[in-house]
Design a protein around this motif. Structure first.
Motif, PDB file in Angstrom:
ATOM      1  N   LEU A  28       0.827  -1.208   0.000  1.00  0.00           N
ATOM      2  CA  LEU A  28       0.000   0.000   0.000  1.00  0.00           C
ATOM      3  C   LEU A  28       0.862   1.260   0.000  1.00  0.00           C
ATOM      4  O   LEU A  28       0.543   2.250  -0.673  1.00  0.00           O
ATOM      5  CB  LEU A  28      -0.925  -0.005   1.212  1.00  0.00           C
ATOM      6  CG  LEU A  28      -2.128  -0.965   1.141  1.00  0.00           C
ATOM      7  CD1 LEU A  28      -2.865  -0.993   2.480  1.00  0.00           C
ATOM      8  CD2 LEU A  28      -3.077  -0.564   0.010  1.00  0.00           C
ATOM      9  N   THR A  29       1.967   1.222   0.734  1.00  0.00           N
ATOM     10  CA  THR A  29       2.872   2.371   0.774  1.00  0.00           C
ATOM     11  C   THR A  29       3.509   2.605  -0.591  1.00  0.00           C
ATOM     12  O   THR A  29       3.636   3.747  -1.054  1.00  0.00           O
ATOM     13  CB  THR A  29       3.959   2.153   1.834  1.00  0.00           C
ATOM     14  OG1 THR A  29       3.343   1.886   3.099  1.00  0.00           O
ATOM     15  CG2 THR A  29       4.847   3.375   1.953  1.00  0.00           C
ATOM     16  N   LEU A  30       3.912   1.523  -1.256  1.00  0.00           N
ATOM     17  CA  LEU A  30       4.503   1.654  -2.589  1.00  0.00           C
ATOM     18  C   LEU A  30       3.480   2.177  -3.589  1.00  0.00           C
ATOM     19  O   LEU A  30       3.815   2.973  -4.480  1.00  0.00           O
ATOM     20  CB  LEU A  30       5.058   0.303  -3.051  1.00  0.00           C
ATOM     21  CG  LEU A  30       6.238  -0.251  -2.244  1.00  0.00           C
ATOM     22  CD1 LEU A  30       6.654  -1.613  -2.772  1.00  0.00           C
ATOM     23  CD2 LEU A  30       7.422   0.713  -2.281  1.00  0.00           C
ATOM     24  N   ALA A  31       2.227   1.759  -3.458  1.00  0.00           N
ATOM     25  CA  ALA A  31       1.174   2.273  -4.337  1.00  0.00           C
ATOM     26  C   ALA A  31       1.007   3.776  -4.153  1.00  0.00           C
ATOM     27  O   ALA A  31       0.895   4.537  -5.128  1.00  0.00           O
ATOM     28  CB  ALA A  31      -0.148   1.557  -4.046  1.00  0.00           C
ATOM     29  N   ALA A  32       1.011   4.212  -2.892  1.00  0.00           N
ATOM     30  CA  ALA A  32       0.885   5.652  -2.615  1.00  0.00           C
ATOM     31  C   ALA A  32       2.068   6.422  -3.180  1.00  0.00           C
ATOM     32  O   ALA A  32       1.911   7.551  -3.683  1.00  0.00           O
ATOM     33  CB  ALA A  32       0.780   5.871  -1.106  1.00  0.00           C
ATOM     34  N   GLY A  33       3.259   5.838  -3.135  1.00  0.00           N
ATOM     35  CA  GLY A  33       4.439   6.495  -3.688  1.00  0.00           C
ATOM     36  C   GLY A  33       4.320   6.737  -5.179  1.00  0.00           C
ATOM     37  O   GLY A  33       4.747   7.781  -5.691  1.00  0.00           O
ATOM     38  N   ASN A  34       3.730   5.794  -5.900  1.00  0.00           N
ATOM     39  CA  ASN A  34       3.526   5.983  -7.336  1.00  0.00           C
ATOM     40  C   ASN A  34       2.595   7.151  -7.618  1.00  0.00           C
ATOM     41  O   ASN A  34       2.841   7.946  -8.527  1.00  0.00           O
ATOM     42  CB  ASN A  34       2.962   4.696  -7.953  1.00  0.00           C
ATOM     43  CG  ASN A  34       4.033   3.723  -8.381  1.00  0.00           C
ATOM     44  OD1 ASN A  34       4.446   3.692  -9.529  1.00  0.00           O
ATOM     45  ND2 ASN A  34       4.502   2.924  -7.433  1.00  0.00           N
ATOM     46  N   LEU A  35       1.530   7.247  -6.845  1.00  0.00           N
ATOM     47  CA  LEU A  35       0.586   8.345  -7.055  1.00  0.00           C
ATOM     48  C   LEU A  35       1.176   9.684  -6.644  1.00  0.00           C
ATOM     49  O   LEU A  35       0.906  10.715  -7.274  1.00  0.00           O
ATOM     50  CB  LEU A  35      -0.700   8.073  -6.266  1.00  0.00           C
ATOM     51  CG  LEU A  35      -1.535   6.883  -6.730  1.00  0.00           C
ATOM     52  CD1 LEU A  35      -2.753   6.703  -5.823  1.00  0.00           C
ATOM     53  CD2 LEU A  35      -1.980   7.037  -8.184  1.00  0.00           C
ATOM     54  N   ALA A  36       1.982   9.691  -5.578  1.00  0.00           N
ATOM     55  CA  ALA A  36       2.514  10.948  -5.062  1.00  0.00           C
ATOM     56  C   ALA A  36       3.664  11.480  -5.906  1.00  0.00           C
ATOM     57  O   ALA A  36       3.835  12.703  -6.036  1.00  0.00           O
ATOM     58  CB  ALA A  36       2.988  10.754  -3.615  1.00  0.00           C
ATOM     59  N   VAL A  37       4.458  10.601  -6.489  1.00  0.00           N
ATOM     60  CA  VAL A  37       5.662  11.028  -7.216  1.00  0.00           C
ATOM     61  C   VAL A  37       5.483  10.906  -8.731  1.00  0.00           C
ATOM     62  O   VAL A  37       5.639  11.882  -9.474  1.00  0.00           O
ATOM     63  CB  VAL A  37       6.893  10.222  -6.756  1.00  0.00           C
ATOM     64  CG1 VAL A  37       8.128  10.633  -7.564  1.00  0.00           C
ATOM     65  CG2 VAL A  37       7.141  10.419  -5.270  1.00  0.00           C
ATOM     66  N   CYS A  38       5.172   9.713  -9.198  1.00  0.00           N
ATOM     67  CA  CYS A  38       5.181   9.457 -10.638  1.00  0.00           C
ATOM     68  C   CYS A  38       4.023  10.129 -11.373  1.00  0.00           C
ATOM     69  O   CYS A  38       4.203  10.644 -12.483  1.00  0.00           O
ATOM     70  CB  CYS A  38       5.153   7.958 -10.906  1.00  0.00           C
ATOM     71  SG  CYS A  38       6.538   7.060 -10.168  1.00  0.00           S
ATOM     72  N   LEU A  39       2.840  10.107 -10.782  1.00  0.00           N
ATOM     73  CA  LEU A  39       1.678  10.656 -11.484  1.00  0.00           C
ATOM     74  C   LEU A  39       1.842  12.132 -11.815  1.00  0.00           C
ATOM     75  O   LEU A  39       1.674  12.529 -12.989  1.00  0.00           O
ATOM     76  CB  LEU A  39       0.407  10.410 -10.659  1.00  0.00           C
ATOM     77  CG  LEU A  39      -0.898  10.878 -11.307  1.00  0.00           C
ATOM     78  CD1 LEU A  39      -1.104  10.196 -12.654  1.00  0.00           C
ATOM     79  CD2 LEU A  39      -2.083  10.601 -10.385  1.00  0.00           C
ATOM     80  N   PRO A  40       2.174  13.004 -10.848  1.00  0.00           N
ATOM     81  CA  PRO A  40       2.342  14.421 -11.229  1.00  0.00           C
ATOM     82  C   PRO A  40       3.482  14.651 -12.209  1.00  0.00           C
ATOM     83  O   PRO A  40       3.405  15.542 -13.069  1.00  0.00           O
ATOM     84  CB  PRO A  40       2.603  15.127  -9.888  1.00  0.00           C
ATOM     85  CG  PRO A  40       2.970  14.053  -8.929  1.00  0.00           C
ATOM     86  CD  PRO A  40       2.284  12.815  -9.394  1.00  0.00           C
ATOM     87  N   VAL A  41       4.540  13.862 -12.103  1.00  0.00           N
ATOM     88  CA  VAL A  41       5.650  14.010 -13.058  1.00  0.00           C
ATOM     89  C   VAL A  41       5.169  13.725 -14.469  1.00  0.00           C
ATOM     90  O   VAL A  41       5.431  14.486 -15.411  1.00  0.00           O
ATOM     91  CB  VAL A  41       6.818  13.074 -12.683  1.00  0.00           C
ATOM     92  CG1 VAL A  41       7.824  12.985 -13.835  1.00  0.00           C
ATOM     93  CG2 VAL A  41       7.519  13.584 -11.429  1.00  0.00           C
TER      94      VAL A  41
END
Length: 420
Positions: free
Chosen positions: A178-191
């Motif tokens: 779940l933490t790794l999923a949140a990291g994708n949304l927090a970092v990769c998505l806006p980039v």
């Protein structure tokens, strides 16, 4: 016919271009670390908690990598048509959703569904799509930008293997996902939303699509008639099959040898800096060296690393040496893979040609982990797996030499060119 693009010649050196490149580099670090490298840290906890077999868990991974291979070509063609932002944004959202779903998996069927989705996500977010985006948006500076992205992303294993282990220890394997999923949304998505150029304007899309299809079709036909393409396909297929087999079984392999957890984490953590160091050396010292020379060094270094691993036992010095050679070879291979098509073939329809070249190697990535698991099951140890990896890696080296020979014959009318 040149590849349709909206990039301006000076854009690559503009502040906007450099910011976009650094942002995409960080996103690659997170994507690789959370989707690819973290898997090996979940194998043992999942098997312990759920009673799943080593072959079954690697089967799900293999299916995901297989799907990633099959999706590589359509992803490349869509990026060539100007849909890079849509491809990578959707891939990031899918990756986060699948990691979250994985955290709720209570059956093998669900695990296979998760990795089917992650296979599509990998084809839309990892090196191949970002290389295609960079080549399309910054045609004048793509080599420098690809090198920079691989330099940063090379730390993915160094950052995410210890980080994932900390998350597993602190929150369990489900909480870690779940933490790794949140990291994708927090970092990769806006980039991916802000760093990648907008897709083709709607009013220009029809003509753009027609031109792109023509370029992709012509580039694909030309590639399939080029012997160097097939030799490169064999080289990368053999290389990435062995790399995938070894990467996903390295932790269990060292565990079987009774290496201490600290030594295992240290060995794995060295791989990332070794990748980055090799890329720095290429960037500073190897830019004026022929690709043939670099490629021969890379494809010879990988089997050398396997030999070191085979004789290392639990010796810290030998395992660190293995990690340095193994990481260094893979670090340079990533740049070679991202630039060899442009260097020895052409840039037109790069996304399509690169995707076509990636299909067999990504399929091999999918088959390799489960094949290695099956060999391990039959033999009862990883010795047979190591020998298989060594032999296939030698095929990769021979295939690269053949590719360079075919290229020399094409460019120089049959006269052999020196590797120097």
């Amino acid at each position: 016919m040149p590849t349709p693009t909206t990039a301006k010649p000076s854009d690559g050196d503009s502040p906007r271009g450099m910011v976009a490149t650094w942002a995409l580099a960080v996103a690659q670090l997170v994507s690789w670390g959370s989707i690819y490298y973290a898997f090996s840290l979940f194998v043992v906890p999942m098997e312990t908690a759920m009673g799943w077999s080593r072959t079954a868990t690697n089967g799900a991974l293999s299916m995901g990598l297989l799907i990633s291979g099959l999706a590589a070509y359509p992803m490349g063609t869509w990026i060539d048509r100007g849909h890079g932002r849509h491809v990578m944004v959707c891939g990031t959202v899918l990756a986060a959703a699948m990691l979250a779903l994985w955290s709720q998996a209570h059956s093998l069927a669900m695990l296979f569904v998760v990795w089917a989705g992650l296979g599509v996500a990998m084809a839309a977010t990892l090196y191949d799509p970002v290389f295609a985006v960079i080549t399309r948006d910054f045609p004048g500076t793509f080599r420098t930008k690809i090198t920079l992205i691989t330099l940063v992303a090379g730390f993915a294993s160094t950052v995410f293997i210890p980080l994932t282990q900390v998350l597993v220890d602190g929150f369990g394997w489900r909480g870690a996902l779940l933490t790794l999923a949140a990291g994708n949304l927090a970092v990769c998505l806006p980039v991916h939303v802000f760093a990648i150029r907008r897709d083709a304007p709607r009013e220009d899309r029809s003509g753009h699509e027609v031109a792109s299809r023509a370029v992709n079709a012509a580039a694909t036909r030309r590639a399939l008639r080029t012997p160097a393409f097939w030799a490169l396909a064999m080289c990368f297929t053999a290389y990435y099959a062995t790399f995938a087999a070894l990467t996903f079984h390295l932790v269990p392999l060292m565990t079987e040898r009774r290496a201490s957890p600290a030594l295992i984490l240290t060995t794995m953590a060295v791989i990332g800096p070794a990748q980055v160091l090799a890329r720095v050396l290429w960037f500073t010292l190897g830019r004026n060296v022929r690709p043939a020379v670099i490629g021969v060094v890379i494809t010879a270094a990988f089997p050398m690393s396997v030999v070191v691993l085979m004789i290392a036992g639990t010796s810290p010095a030998w395992l660190i040496l293995f990690a340095i050679v193994y990481g260094g070879a893979n670090g340079m291979m990533t740049i070679l893979r991202g630039t060899i098509v442009q260097d020895v073939m052409w840039t037109e329809g790069y996304g399509a040609v690169s995707g076509l070249l990636s299909m067999p190697s990504n399929v091999a990535k999918g088959i390799a982990p489960i094949t290695a698991a099956a060999i391990w099951t039959i033999g009862g140890s990883y010795v047979a797996v190591e020998w298989t990896v060594l032999l296939v890696s030698l095929i990769s080296a021979v295939a690269f030499i053949l590719a360079m020979r075919f290229t020399s014959e094409r460019k120089f009318g049959g006269r052999q060119a020196n590797f120097e």
